[in-house]
Design a protein around this motif. Structure first.
Motif, mmCIF file in Angstrom:
data_model
loop_
_atom_site.group_PDB
_atom_site.id
_atom_site.type_symbol
_atom_site.label_atom_id
_atom_site.label_comp_id
_atom_site.label_asym_id
_atom_site.label_seq_id
_atom_site.Cartn_x
_atom_site.Cartn_y
_atom_site.Cartn_z
ATOM 1 N N ALA B 23 51.042 53.954 40.910
ATOM 2 C CA ALA B 23 51.624 53.073 41.584
ATOM 3 C C ALA B 23 52.476 54.664 41.298
ATOM 4 N N GLU B 24 52.468 55.206 40.507
ATOM 5 C CA GLU B 24 53.420 56.249 39.828
ATOM 6 C C GLU B 24 52.695 57.697 40.733
ATOM 7 N N VAL B 25 51.002 57.971 40.782
ATOM 8 C CA VAL B 25 50.826 58.834 41.664
ATOM 9 C C VAL B 25 51.410 58.504 43.182
ATOM 10 N N LEU B 26 50.878 57.634 43.377
ATOM 11 C CA LEU B 26 51.832 57.253 45.394
ATOM 12 C C LEU B 26 53.011 57.189 45.111
ATOM 13 N N ASN B 56 40.415 49.556 43.986
ATOM 14 C CA ASN B 56 41.522 48.503 43.917
ATOM 15 C C ASN B 56 42.316 47.740 43.951
ATOM 16 N N THR B 57 43.080 48.778 43.179
ATOM 17 C CA THR B 57 43.862 48.627 43.329
ATOM 18 C C THR B 57 45.054 49.403 44.507
ATOM 19 N N LEU B 58 44.648 50.092 45.196
ATOM 20 C CA LEU B 58 44.931 50.339 46.347
ATOM 21 C C LEU B 58 44.938 49.402 47.554
ATOM 22 N N GLY B 59 43.167 48.841 47.527
ATOM 23 C CA GLY B 59 43.452 47.692 48.218
ATOM 24 C C GLY B 59 44.518 46.557 48.050
#
Lengths: 137, 137
Positions: B23-26, B56-59
């Motif tokens: 989340a932080e990177v995005l 997975n997290t992005l999805g």
DNA sequence: ATCCTACGATAGACACTGTCTAAGTCAAGA
DNA sequence: TCTTGACTTAGACAGTGTCTATCGTAGGAT
């Protein structure tokens, strides 16, 4: 019948059995096939055609503007032989099938100069997404 | 500061170090990263994070609508954390960089019912293509 | 504070899409 | 018919994404 084939010949393409088959497969379809689907159908008519040739031929057709490449998902590109009539695409978010549609107006006009950030904008692709009648059933 | 992180917590997500880092990177980027680019940046902060977890997290973020998936070429999908404000994309056909733009009007309105073929159309993606100032130089 | 347990993370194999190379084949002009 | 270089081929390779079996741990229960 095969306008596509005719135009390729006019461009000085060497006419091989493989190119003929790829052009015929594209010309005979109203759906938008992936490269491997084109290969599968080509194989029915010419069993020894290789995948590389299909990819090469499609790539060449795209680069001379006879065929349009459509990337609607992050998966396989699809090939659209209807390159001479401007149109956009309607994609089913369930099964992925694509229909050609013809929206009203010029979508380029919606982007004012202040939103172009110095880009020389040349084309617009519009992809409508929704659920097709078959998948909604 | 991380609104995204906050919203995920509100949805009952189990807060793991991995999800926090993704989340932080995005959130910290204004460009649109590919999954593997996200993984590379996440690895800088959390060396043992796996590729599968990033995917997975992005999805998951995409499926709950917190992040938008953008497929502008047939290659890697890119992830756009700017999901709360409707916008479209301007892509440089040379270098591939993506800018968010805000066209006027509702692009959905351009598609009359007679051109919807029974689809329940829900979203529109508009991709403007052109050459950016840097590449034109 | 500690324990439990279901959810999440991991490594790595696998699948799909597309590209490349080296060697063989053939369309078409001479 | 001959020649040549464009075309085709098989298969290795690369990038992107998915899946599985196993391990770890966040967070509620005790």
């Amino acid at each position: 019948m095969s306008d596509l084939l005719e135009r390729l010949r006019e461009r000085g393409w060497r006419m091989t059995a493989q190119r003929r088959v790829v052009a015929e497969v594209l010309d005979g379809q109203h759906v938008h096939l992936t490269a491997d689907e084109v290969h599968a159908r080509a194989t029915e008519r010419l069993p020894e055609i290789s995948r590389a040739t299909v990819y090469n031929t499609l790539g060449e057709m795209v680069s001379i503007g006879e065929v349009i490449e459509v990337a609607t998902d992050g998966r396989a590109k699809r090939y659209d032989p209807n390159a001479h009539r401007p149109h956009q695409h309607l994609v089913c978010s369930r099964c992925g099938t694509i229909r050609d549609v013809h929206p009203q107006g010029d979508p380029l006009a919606a982007l004012p100069a202040s939103e172009r950030f110095g880009f020389a904008v040349s084309t617009v692709e519009v992809t409508y997404r929704g659920v097709c009648p078959d998948c909604a059933a």
